[in-house]
Scaffold this motif. Structure first.
Motif, PDB file in Angstrom:
ATOM      1  N   TYR A 250       0.819  -1.190   0.173  1.00  0.00           N
ATOM      2  CA  TYR A 250      -0.088  -0.043   0.021  1.00  0.00           C
ATOM      3  C   TYR A 250       0.926   1.277   0.034  1.00  0.00           C
ATOM      4  CZ  TYR A 250      -3.645  -3.376   0.803  1.00  0.00           C
ATOM      5  OH  TYR A 250      -4.564  -4.483   0.629  1.00  0.00           O
TER       6      TYR A 250
ATOM      7  N   VAL B 185       0.584   5.754  -0.303  1.00  0.00           N
ATOM      8  CA  VAL B 185      -0.102   6.974  -0.662  1.00  0.00           C
ATOM      9  C   VAL B 185       0.877   8.007  -1.146  1.00  0.00           C
ATOM     10  CG1 VAL B 185      -1.279   8.931   0.656  1.00  0.00           C
ATOM     11  CG2 VAL B 185      -1.470   6.730   1.532  1.00  0.00           C
TER      12      VAL B 185
ATOM     13  N   ASN C  62      -3.144  11.144  -2.517  1.00  0.00           N
ATOM     14  CA  ASN C  62      -3.692  11.120  -1.329  1.00  0.00           C
ATOM     15  C   ASN C  62      -4.693   9.908  -0.916  1.00  0.00           C
ATOM     16  OD1 ASN C  62      -2.251  13.604  -0.690  1.00  0.00           O
ATOM     17  ND2 ASN C  62      -3.888  14.513  -1.982  1.00  0.00           N
TER      18      ASN C  62
ATOM     19  N   THR D  62      -5.220   5.693  -0.631  1.00  0.00           N
ATOM     20  CA  THR D  62      -4.225   4.757  -0.129  1.00  0.00           C
ATOM     21  C   THR D  62      -4.377   3.697  -1.481  1.00  0.00           C
ATOM     22  OG1 THR D  62      -4.668   4.976   2.119  1.00  0.00           O
ATOM     23  CG2 THR D  62      -3.496   2.724   1.327  1.00  0.00           C
ATOM     24  N   LEU D  63      -3.128   3.558  -1.997  1.00  0.00           N
ATOM     25  CA  LEU D  63      -3.245   2.473  -3.287  1.00  0.00           C
ATOM     26  C   LEU D  63      -2.817   1.220  -3.048  1.00  0.00           C
ATOM     27  CD1 LEU D  63      -1.682   5.435  -5.869  1.00  0.00           C
ATOM     28  CD2 LEU D  63      -3.978   4.967  -5.149  1.00  0.00           C
TER      29      LEU D  63
ATOM     30  N   SER E 102      -2.345  -2.036   5.102  1.00  0.00           N
ATOM     31  CA  SER E 102      -3.217  -1.104   4.938  1.00  0.00           C
ATOM     32  C   SER E 102      -3.414   0.003   5.966  1.00  0.00           C
ATOM     33  CB  SER E 102      -4.622  -1.733   4.528  1.00  0.00           C
ATOM     34  OG  SER E 102      -4.842  -2.510   5.844  1.00  0.00           O
ATOM     35  N   VAL E 103      -2.780  -0.347   6.785  1.00  0.00           N
ATOM     36  CA  VAL E 103      -3.008   0.644   8.059  1.00  0.00           C
ATOM     37  C   VAL E 103      -1.494   1.553   8.144  1.00  0.00           C
ATOM     38  CG1 VAL E 103      -3.187   0.809  10.549  1.00  0.00           C
ATOM     39  CG2 VAL E 103      -4.153  -0.847   9.429  1.00  0.00           C
TER      40      VAL E 103
ATOM     41  N   PRO F 293       0.703   2.344   5.309  1.00  0.00           N
ATOM     42  CA  PRO F 293       1.417   2.312   3.786  1.00  0.00           C
ATOM     43  C   PRO F 293       2.802   3.089   3.702  1.00  0.00           C
ATOM     44  CG  PRO F 293      -0.379   3.874   3.959  1.00  0.00           C
ATOM     45  CD  PRO F 293      -0.460   3.373   5.558  1.00  0.00           C
TER      46      PRO F 293
ATOM     47  N   TRP G 134      -7.175  -9.214   0.434  1.00  0.00           N
ATOM     48  CA  TRP G 134      -7.967  -7.738   0.274  1.00  0.00           C
ATOM     49  C   TRP G 134      -9.072  -7.565   1.634  1.00  0.00           C
ATOM     50  CZ3 TRP G 134      -9.765  -7.784  -5.593  1.00  0.00           C
ATOM     51  CH2 TRP G 134      -8.801  -7.558  -6.278  1.00  0.00           C
TER      52      TRP G 134
ATOM     53  N   ASP H 268      -7.300  -7.014   4.706  1.00  0.00           N
ATOM     54  CA  ASP H 268      -6.659  -5.512   4.520  1.00  0.00           C
ATOM     55  C   ASP H 268      -7.821  -4.575   4.792  1.00  0.00           C
ATOM     56  OD1 ASP H 268      -4.080  -6.768   4.149  1.00  0.00           O
ATOM     57  OD2 ASP H 268      -4.021  -6.440   2.091  1.00  0.00           O
ATOM     58  N   GLU H 269      -8.759  -4.582   4.273  1.00  0.00           N
ATOM     59  CA  GLU H 269      -9.899  -3.661   4.489  1.00  0.00           C
ATOM     60  C   GLU H 269     -10.414  -3.858   5.980  1.00  0.00           C
ATOM     61  OE1 GLU H 269     -13.040  -4.765   1.895  1.00  0.00           O
ATOM     62  OE2 GLU H 269     -13.581  -2.817   1.723  1.00  0.00           O
TER      63      GLU H 269
ATOM     64  N   ALA I  14      -8.527  -4.902   8.558  1.00  0.00           N
ATOM     65  CA  ALA I  14      -7.431  -4.358   9.587  1.00  0.00           C
ATOM     66  C   ALA I  14      -7.636  -2.951   9.669  1.00  0.00           C
ATOM     67  CB  ALA I  14      -6.002  -4.649   8.899  1.00  0.00           C
ATOM     68  N   TYR I  15      -8.062  -2.376   8.524  1.00  0.00           N
ATOM     69  CA  TYR I  15      -7.980  -0.933   8.554  1.00  0.00           C
ATOM     70  C   TYR I  15      -9.359  -0.392   9.516  1.00  0.00           C
ATOM     71  CZ  TYR I  15      -8.314   4.191   7.005  1.00  0.00           C
ATOM     72  OH  TYR I  15      -8.461   5.420   6.984  1.00  0.00           O
TER      73      TYR I  15
ATOM     74  N   CYS J  18      -8.672  -0.856  13.133  1.00  0.00           N
ATOM     75  CA  CYS J  18      -7.870   0.106  13.842  1.00  0.00           C
ATOM     76  C   CYS J  18      -8.524   1.388  13.820  1.00  0.00           C
ATOM     77  CB  CYS J  18      -6.632   0.296  12.484  1.00  0.00           C
ATOM     78  SG  CYS J  18      -5.086   0.784  13.274  1.00  0.00           S
TER      79      CYS J  18
ATOM     80  N   THR K  41      -4.140   8.146   7.170  1.00  0.00           N
ATOM     81  CA  THR K  41      -4.574   7.877   5.761  1.00  0.00           C
ATOM     82  C   THR K  41      -5.812   7.593   5.681  1.00  0.00           C
ATOM     83  OG1 THR K  41      -3.605   5.645   6.012  1.00  0.00           O
ATOM     84  CG2 THR K  41      -1.832   7.534   5.375  1.00  0.00           C
ATOM     85  N   ARG K  42      -6.346   7.468   4.269  1.00  0.00           N
ATOM     86  CA  ARG K  42      -7.625   6.997   3.742  1.00  0.00           C
ATOM     87  C   ARG K  42      -7.570   5.511   3.821  1.00  0.00           C
ATOM     88  NH1 ARG K  42      -8.058  11.268  -1.232  1.00  0.00           N
ATOM     89  NH2 ARG K  42      -7.986  13.138  -0.194  1.00  0.00           N
ATOM     90  N   PRO K  43      -8.797   4.919   3.801  1.00  0.00           N
ATOM     91  CA  PRO K  43      -8.912   3.533   3.535  1.00  0.00           C
ATOM     92  C   PRO K  43      -8.407   3.146   2.205  1.00  0.00           C
ATOM     93  CG  PRO K  43     -11.215   4.423   3.639  1.00  0.00           C
ATOM     94  CD  PRO K  43      -9.996   5.653   4.135  1.00  0.00           C
ATOM     95  N   PRO K  44      -7.942   1.979   1.803  1.00  0.00           N
ATOM     96  CA  PRO K  44      -7.615   1.592   0.454  1.00  0.00           C
ATOM     97  C   PRO K  44      -8.962   1.368  -0.341  1.00  0.00           C
ATOM     98  CG  PRO K  44      -7.193  -0.111   1.947  1.00  0.00           C
ATOM     99  CD  PRO K  44      -7.396   0.982   2.959  1.00  0.00           C
TER     100      PRO K  44
END
Lengths: 75, 474
Positions: free
Chosen positions: A3, A5, A25, A27-28, A59-60, A62, B379, B382-383, B385-386, B389, B404-407
């Motif tokens: 991930y 950003v 900005n 999260t890719l 993902s948390v 990145p 996937w 990871d989704e 986990a975000y 959190c 940061t934004r969620p993926p």
């Protein structure tokens, strides 16, 4: 999956290895490995691109690329 | 003397005929242009949303595979869904069909002729119910072909390609698919035997060899895809690399540094670069797609997990273009009973070839499906986990904000249609013992057409998808 950003002053497209791959900005999702990041056209930003290895992210937590800023200004 | 003249004349004629016989070469590409040719991004889809992205993969297995995938296509045609306020057939939402060997006949026919696939007297007549195998064997007994086959550049696969071209695919080319410019994107996969790698008949692949896929007959792609080792000779593709101002995509250079970071990505770059050396690799030899991936899923996995392909699905998800991603794997794998373990005698050459060319790939297919499931699971994790959190943060520090934004994620659905899922043991064994041939009795074809939809209907993924899309069977 890794991930990343790409931080930037405004939301605009991000290219990974020359292809449209998401937005600044956000999260890719990125495949692990070496990549070139840039913001495409218009080229009103610096540096022109950033090369980096993407690995060990989640993902948390990145990878955050903060290098890009508008030409002639600071972020 | 006169007899000697006749013999000399006859031999000369044979040599001339043999010399004339050669494969139809794929045309060179005058100028590399990543905006044109048979590529996903050049296919329009007014009735097909990008937000619901459906991939079908059809395995090898001769007529058995073609019939099983045909049944699944019938099921999708008969299923109406609701998506973004519109009612449409699930079949019309299919974006990509990736196929191997027997499954390539169904995929290519649908790509070229669309709903004609289902017309009685069309695909059924020209392929499914037809003894193609018998006709291929008969062509070997035609004396004219003896002369042609004497040529070193006219192998047995050329007879198959000619038959498919004339009798099934009506001499259509990939240029016809480009002109249609409609989804689904048909990916017919063969195997480059030197690299042991998937070779897809799409312009992205042909760019590497500076060839214009538009001038290639679809029948040749199907012949290469179903080019069973030993039975046929490799199908040849000319490599004109270096003649079209090809610009190497940026990912290849980056992936070339990934040997110890991401070995499969490094390998993809290594294989891509192998085509750029047209001195060493002037002619590419292709065999059955099943030699490198018998379920046609590996290329799709790359699109799902990598940003590298021109139609990368990861990129499309990042760009918020895809909301739901559906992958239906149609696998006509069998598990034929073998007698060899009942005896200490060494098996014959034919049996050994059969085992070597099918058993390892069947095992590999399980691994490929597992990779798909693992990717979708990762996937979700990871989704999750975000979200977890964020939940903890809000609980402990209500004013706190995630840095940061969620993926962006797509809701993923994986479905597997294979004989192992047939509940009745006797029926399951019957299907698992079907032969691999291009000549099945009509009753067997009909049973295969019925069992595909039944297995799909019973799959958890299909039921979940249908609940969300309010499926209706017509």
């Amino acid at each position: 999956m890794e991930y990343v950003v790409v931080a930037y002053a405004v939301d605009r497209k991000v290219r990974i290895d020359g292809q449209d791959a998401g937005f600044t900005n956000d999260t890719l999702m990125v495949e692990k490995g070496h990549h070139t990041f840039d913001l495409g056209d218009p080229q009103d930003y610096q540096p022109a691109s950033v090369d980096t290895i993407v690995q060990g992210t989640n993902s948390v937590a990145p990878m955050i690329i903060k290098d890009f800023h508008p030409s002639g200004g600071n972020v | 003397m006169s007899r000697r003249v006749h013999v000399v004349f006859a031999l000369s004629l044979i040599l001339v005929l043999a010399g004339c016989a050669t494969y139809p070469a794929n045309p060179p590409l005058a100028q590399y242009n990543p905006e044109s040719g048979y590529r996903y991004q050049n296919l329009k889809a007014p009735e097909n949303s990008e937000s619901l992205f459906v991939i079908l993969t059809f395995s090898g297995g001769g007529t058995r595979a073609a019939a099983l995938s045909y049944g699944v296509m019938e099921k999708l045609r008969n299923t109406t869904i609701q998506w973004e306020g519109k009612e449409r057939r699930l079949l019309d939402e299919v974006d990509v069909i990736s196929s191997v060997s027997g499954g390539s006949f169904t995929a290519a026919y649908y790509g070229l002729f669309r709903d004609e696939l289902f017309d009685p007297g069309k695909f059924e007549k020209v392929f499914l119910y037809r003894n193609i195998q018998g006709e291929l064997v008969a062509s070997l007994f035609n004396p004219v072909n003896w002369f042609r086959l004497a040529s070193p550049t006219f192998g047995r696969i050329e007879l198959a390609a000619e038959l498919y071209d004339k009798e099934i695919f009506r001499e259509k080319t990939f240029g016809d698919l480009v002109d249609q410019a409609r989804r689904p994107y048909i990916m017919l996969n063969a195997t480059d035997i030197t690299m042991g790698a998937r070779f897809s008949f799409v312009q992205d692949q042909f760019d590497l060899i500076c060839s214009d896929l538009g001038g290639v007959h679809v029948s040749r792609a199907v012949a290469a895809s179903s080019n069973f080792p030993i039975a046929f000779t490799p199908l040849i593709v000319n490599n004109y690399a270096g003649s079209c101002d090809f610009r190497e995509p940026a990912w290849i250079g980056q992936a070339s540094k990934d040997l110890l970071v991401n070995p499969p990505r490094f390998n993809s770059a290594r294989i891509a670069r192998s085509y750029l050396n047209s001195e060493e690799r002037k002619y590419i030899h292709l065999l059955d797609g099943g030699v490198s991936d018998n379920i046609g899923l590996r290329g799709q996995l790359q699109a799902i997990r990598s940003n590298d392909l021109s139609w990368s699905l990861v990129n499309k998800i990042n760009l918020k273009e895809i909301k739901k991603l559906v992958v239906v794997v149609v696998d006509a794998r069998t598990d034929p009973k073998t007698e060899i373990d009942k005896s200490p005698d060494s098996p014959g050459l034919g049996t050994l070839i059969d085992i070597i060319s099918s058993v390892p790939m069947s095992n590999y297919s399980f691994d490929t499906v597992q990779q798909l499931l693992d990717t979708f699971d990762s996937w979700r994790k990871d989704e999750g986990a975000y979200a977890a959190c964020k939940g903890i943060l809000q609980d402990q520090c209500p004013a706190g904000k995630m840095p940061t934004r969620p993926p962006n994620m797509a809701e993923a659905f994986a479905m597997y249609v294979g004989f192992d899922q047939i509940k009745d043991a006797k029926e399951r064994q019957r299907f698992l013992n079907l032969p691999t041939t291009f000549a099945l009795p009509k009753e067997e074809v009909d049973k295969l057409r019925k069992i595909g939809p039944q297995i799909l209907d019973q799959s958890e993924g299909f039921q979940k998808l249908c609940a969300e899309l309010r499926c209706r069977e017509n």
